[in-house]
Design a protein around this motif. Structure first.
Motif, PDB file in Angstrom:
ATOM      1  N   LYS A   1      -5.133 -11.947   6.490  1.00 28.83           N
ATOM      2  CA  LYS A   1      -4.701 -11.533   5.155  1.00 28.83           C
ATOM      3  C   LYS A   1      -5.688 -12.057   4.119  1.00 28.83           C
ATOM      4  CE  LYS A   1      -0.603 -10.081   6.775  1.00 28.83           C
ATOM      5  NZ  LYS A   1      -0.129  -8.679   6.747  1.00 28.83           N
TER       6      LYS A   1
ATOM      7  N   GLN B   1      -1.935 -16.666   8.601  1.00 30.49           N
ATOM      8  CA  GLN B   1      -1.913 -15.262   8.200  1.00 30.49           C
ATOM      9  C   GLN B   1      -1.699 -15.133   6.691  1.00 30.49           C
ATOM     10  OE1 GLN B   1      -2.408 -12.340   9.830  1.00 30.49           O
ATOM     11  NE2 GLN B   1      -2.826 -13.203  11.853  1.00 30.49           N
ATOM     12  N   GLY B   2      -0.455 -14.913   6.236  1.00 32.92           N
ATOM     13  CA  GLY B   2      -0.192 -14.530   4.859  1.00 32.92           C
ATOM     14  C   GLY B   2      -0.517 -15.590   3.817  1.00 32.92           C
TER      15      GLY B   2
ATOM     16  N   ASP C   1       3.810 -13.223   6.934  1.00 31.40           N
ATOM     17  CA  ASP C   1       3.360 -12.944   5.572  1.00 31.40           C
ATOM     18  C   ASP C   1       4.354 -13.530   4.592  1.00 31.40           C
ATOM     19  OD1 ASP C   1       1.582 -12.063   3.679  1.00 31.40           O
ATOM     20  OD2 ASP C   1       2.133  -9.942   3.790  1.00 31.40           O
TER      21      ASP C   1
ATOM     22  N   GLY D   1       4.295  -7.719   6.943  1.00 35.35           N
ATOM     23  CA  GLY D   1       3.614  -7.569   5.666  1.00 35.35           C
ATOM     24  C   GLY D   1       4.610  -7.466   4.542  1.00 35.35           C
TER      25      GLY D   1
ATOM     26  N   ALA E   1       5.036  -7.131   0.025  1.00 30.93           N
ATOM     27  CA  ALA E   1       4.439  -6.914  -1.292  1.00 30.93           C
ATOM     28  C   ALA E   1       5.546  -6.776  -2.314  1.00 30.93           C
ATOM     29  CB  ALA E   1       3.551  -5.675  -1.298  1.00 30.93           C
TER      30      ALA E   1
ATOM     31  N   GLY F   1       0.374  -4.508   7.011  1.00 26.11           N
ATOM     32  CA  GLY F   1       0.242  -4.893   5.612  1.00 26.11           C
ATOM     33  C   GLY F   1       0.742  -3.824   4.674  1.00 26.11           C
TER      34      GLY F   1
ATOM     35  N   THR G   1       0.676  -2.982   0.179  1.00 27.15           N
ATOM     36  CA  THR G   1       0.098  -3.380  -1.105  1.00 27.15           C
ATOM     37  C   THR G   1       0.688  -2.515  -2.209  1.00 27.15           C
ATOM     38  OG1 THR G   1      -1.979  -3.875   0.046  1.00 27.15           O
ATOM     39  CG2 THR G   1      -2.057  -3.747  -2.363  1.00 27.15           C
TER      40      THR G   1
ATOM     41  N   SER H   1      -1.291  -0.743   5.202  1.00 22.15           N
ATOM     42  CA  SER H   1      -2.350  -0.994   6.185  1.00 22.15           C
ATOM     43  C   SER H   1      -1.801  -0.575   7.539  1.00 22.15           C
ATOM     44  CB  SER H   1      -2.746  -2.475   6.184  1.00 22.15           C
ATOM     45  OG  SER H   1      -3.331  -2.831   4.948  1.00 22.15           O
TER      46      SER H   1
ATOM     47  N   THR I   1      -2.197  -0.312  10.808  1.00 21.54           N
ATOM     48  CA  THR I   1      -3.148  -1.064  11.626  1.00 21.54           C
ATOM     49  C   THR I   1      -3.599  -0.318  12.873  1.00 21.54           C
ATOM     50  OG1 THR I   1      -2.027  -3.038  10.816  1.00 21.54           O
ATOM     51  CG2 THR I   1      -3.539  -3.327  12.676  1.00 21.54           C
TER      52      THR I   1
ATOM     53  N   SER J   1      -5.393  -4.999   8.357  1.00 25.34           N
ATOM     54  CA  SER J   1      -4.180  -5.815   8.414  1.00 25.34           C
ATOM     55  C   SER J   1      -3.661  -6.206   7.039  1.00 25.34           C
ATOM     56  CB  SER J   1      -4.428  -7.078   9.251  1.00 25.34           C
ATOM     57  OG  SER J   1      -5.548  -7.784   8.760  1.00 25.34           O
ATOM     58  N   ASP J   2      -4.431  -5.900   5.989  1.00 24.87           N
ATOM     59  CA  ASP J   2      -4.004  -6.239   4.632  1.00 24.87           C
ATOM     60  C   ASP J   2      -4.957  -5.566   3.658  1.00 24.87           C
ATOM     61  OD1 ASP J   2      -2.408  -7.455   2.703  1.00 24.87           O
ATOM     62  OD2 ASP J   2      -3.553  -9.316   2.681  1.00 24.87           O
TER      63      ASP J   2
END
Length: 603
Positions: free
Chosen positions: A179, A233-234, A293, A347, A349, A402, A404, A414, A416, A442-443
């Motif tokens: 990330k 990771q996150g 995350d 993930g 957001a 991920g 966003t 994302s 993946t 992944s992000d």
């Protein structure tokens, strides 16, 4: 010596060939004289990653008698790609031979039903035990010690170096980054997951300013060189300016002060959460499970707890953690947080009144509203995935890691295993493709109208201009390729096989030591037999008129050392979730055995 059932082990077959052997191809005959542990895994599966970590100590302690063979058995289409398996073996530091079995040939020969599954083969080539799920390392080590003694006495044990050959290391600034976080000065902080550290980059996304962490797996607070992480990771900013870190394999949330370079621990004990552990309390006293995350939403830090299919929260004011959504059952169910099901959320957001969730094993995009209820925007469940744009109800993703938030209220995903960046627009309800030819993204982070994508399998950040019009992908749909079990109509006997390890017994001091939870997709598949219970065997009644579906079975058993003189015996939890596709046919079986630990002697 304990009498045990033995079945001749089938040959090891895999179209993808062998990894970590210096290009040598092996048969079971080549391994005769060694204790062989077959680890059936797939790299999307967080429970499989837990087992890799469980086996590390056993692998080191018995390296002259035990050979662990990872049999890679894919769930997703992407996982059948040979290069993807090569990448995963390096990414997760698999230090034993791996057989790449993209067509599930060895999986079928060994009648495996779930990821992960461990099979023990004795030095004479016979299967002597099978274990599904996590928590079996202690039991397997006891069995290994018995087999060492037994076969040393018989003269059938062969000691020495194993077949593992380490691949040549590759020099890159990042290695399978997870990330990224955009810093106020235009730079980036990236979780350099395989090297167990955080890397700070300039605004170009390439020039290294410095790193945090010793670069070796461990769990320690301290300055830039003293701190240790394990596959972090996150990343997310806290209100006080520090950066929270999801320290995934340490089962912890850490905090980095960029100004001083000092890392401290916010939550977690370093131990993995198991059923029966506390689900809330003082943050540093509660066990976590593979936090993947994190994101600030509302007035607290939300945690995608991939290892137990839940969302948790951390309250910095109170210094506490607790479950916010998810039941630990794996699947896709919407509703109030305490009733919702997830499958490896990976993930997060935050976007105004929604917390977006990349629910990876469901190949789904979900969100949590301000009341804590869970909704699905894209995705249908554990077994359907692909790359298809269009209306959200029929669009498909493949194991996204991920998500966003974008300025117009839409979100970038994302995607993946599709090597793509996708977009979901809540206003139109449409899914489109923003970019393809990425490698395991992944992000992504938003920077000045561009998206900077973490291309994990290319070991870099890639800057993309957001297109005015998205690419349109007509569609590729897939289903998990495991063959369905044919079952007879009417009553189906479910037997979860569990045999306590040698020297142990079921722990009944505080009530039943076993647990069984059964449900189905669709729910109408089961006329009777769904719900919780403590008996590991149950009669299920299949409903008339429903000819196919998936049985979801979750089992747990606790065993303790059987020594009356020991007031505080060591105890171990064994647990596994199965999703068993079934077809109802006239010639189907009336018994479904699922091996949690031991051998199914009725099979």
């Amino acid at each position: 010596m304990t009498a045990r059932a033995r079945v001749r082990a089938p040959e090891l077959i895999g179209k993808g060939g062998w990894l970590n052997t210096g290009d040598r191809q092996y048969t079971l005959a080549d391994l005769r004289g060694r204790i062989v542990i077959l680890d059936f895994w797939t790299f999307c599966c967080v429970n499989c990653l837990h087992v890799l970590d469980e086996l590390r100590d056993l692998e080191e302690k018995h390296r002259d008698t035990v050979v662990i063979i990872g049999v890679h058995s894919p769930k997703f289409v992407h996982e059948a790609e040979h290069q993807a398996v090569v990448d995963a073996v390096e990414r997760y530091e698999v230090h034993h031979p791996v057989l790449d079995d993209p067509e599930l040939a060895t999986w079928k020969q060994y009648a495996v039903r779930a990821w992960p599954t461990l099979v023990v083969v004795d030095p004479e080539g016979y299967v002597v035990a099978q274990h599904a799920g996590e928590g079996h390392a202690h039991a397997i080590e006891k069995l290994v010690e018995e087999l060492e003694d037994e076969h040393a006495a018989k003269g059938t044990l062969r000691r020495g170096d194993g077949p593992y050959v380490a691949p040549e290391p590759v020099a890159t600034h990042l290695r399978f980054p997870g990330k990224a976080l955009a810093l106020p000065d235009g730079g980036f902080l990236v979780s350099d997951s395989t090297r167990h550290r955080l890397v700070e980059l300039d605004a170009d996304g390439e020039t290294v300013r410095g790193h945090f962490g010793a670069g070796e797996r461990g769990f320690a607070d301290g300055g830039r060189e003293e701190a240790r992480f394990s596959e972090p990771q996150g990343l997310a900013f806290l209100p006080d300016g520090r950066i929270a870190v999801a320290d995934t394999v340490n089962h912890a949330i850490r905090a980095l002060d960029l100004a001083t370079g000092v890392t401290t621990t916010l939550a977690g004990t370093g131990r993995q959460w198991w059923q029966g552990s506390a689900t809330d309390g003082t943050a540093t006293e509660v066990d976590l499970s593979s936090p993947w995350d994190i994101a600030w939403f509302g007035d607290r830090l939300w945690i995608a707890m991939a290892g137990v299919h839940q969302l948790w929260t951390y309250d910095p004011g109170k210094g506490t953690v607790g479950v916010a959504a998810g039941t630990t059952n794996e699947g896709l169910v919407d509703g109030p947080g305490d009733e919702a099901w997830f499958a490896q959320p990976s993930g997060l957001a935050s976007a105004g009144d929604r917390l977006w969730v990349a629910d990876s094993e469901n190949s789904a995009l979900r969100y949590v509203d301000l009341e804590g209820a869970v909704h699905t925007a894209v995705g249908t469940g554990l077994f359907d995935f692909g790359h298809r744009d269009g209306a959200a109800g029929q669009a498909l993703l493949q194991h996204p890691l991920g998500v966003t938030a974008l300025p117009d209220g839409s979100v970038a995903v994302s995607d993946t295993y599709n090597h793509a960046l996708r977009r979901y627009d809540p206003e139109s309800g449409e899914v489109t493709t923003l970019a393809t030819d990425l490698r395991e993204p992944s992000d992504a982070v938003l920077v000045d109208g561009d998206l900077v994508v973490v291309e994990s399998a290319r070991h870099r950040l890639t800057r993309l201009r957001l297109p005015e019009e998205a690419v349109r992908v007509a569609g590729r749909a897939h289903r998990t390729q495991r063959a369905a079990t044919e079952v007879a109509a009417g009553t189906l006997r479910l037997d979860v096989v569990f045999q306590a390890p040698a020297g142990q017994k079921l722990d009944t001091r505080y009530g039943p030591s076993t647990r069984l939870l059964v449900s189905s997709t669709p729910p109408e598949l089961l006329a009777e037999g769904s719900g919780p219970g403590t008996d590991l065997s149950r009669d299920l009644v299949l409903a008339d008129g429903v000819t196919e579906g998936v049985l979801h079975v979750s089992a747990m058993a606790a065993s303790c050392d059987d020594d009356p003189a020991n007031e505080y015996p060591a105890c171990h939890v064994h647990q596994q979730d199965w999703g068993v596709p079934v077809n109802v046919t006239a010639t189907g079986t009336s018994r479904l055995p699922l091996v949690l630990a031991g051998m199914d002697e009725q099979g």
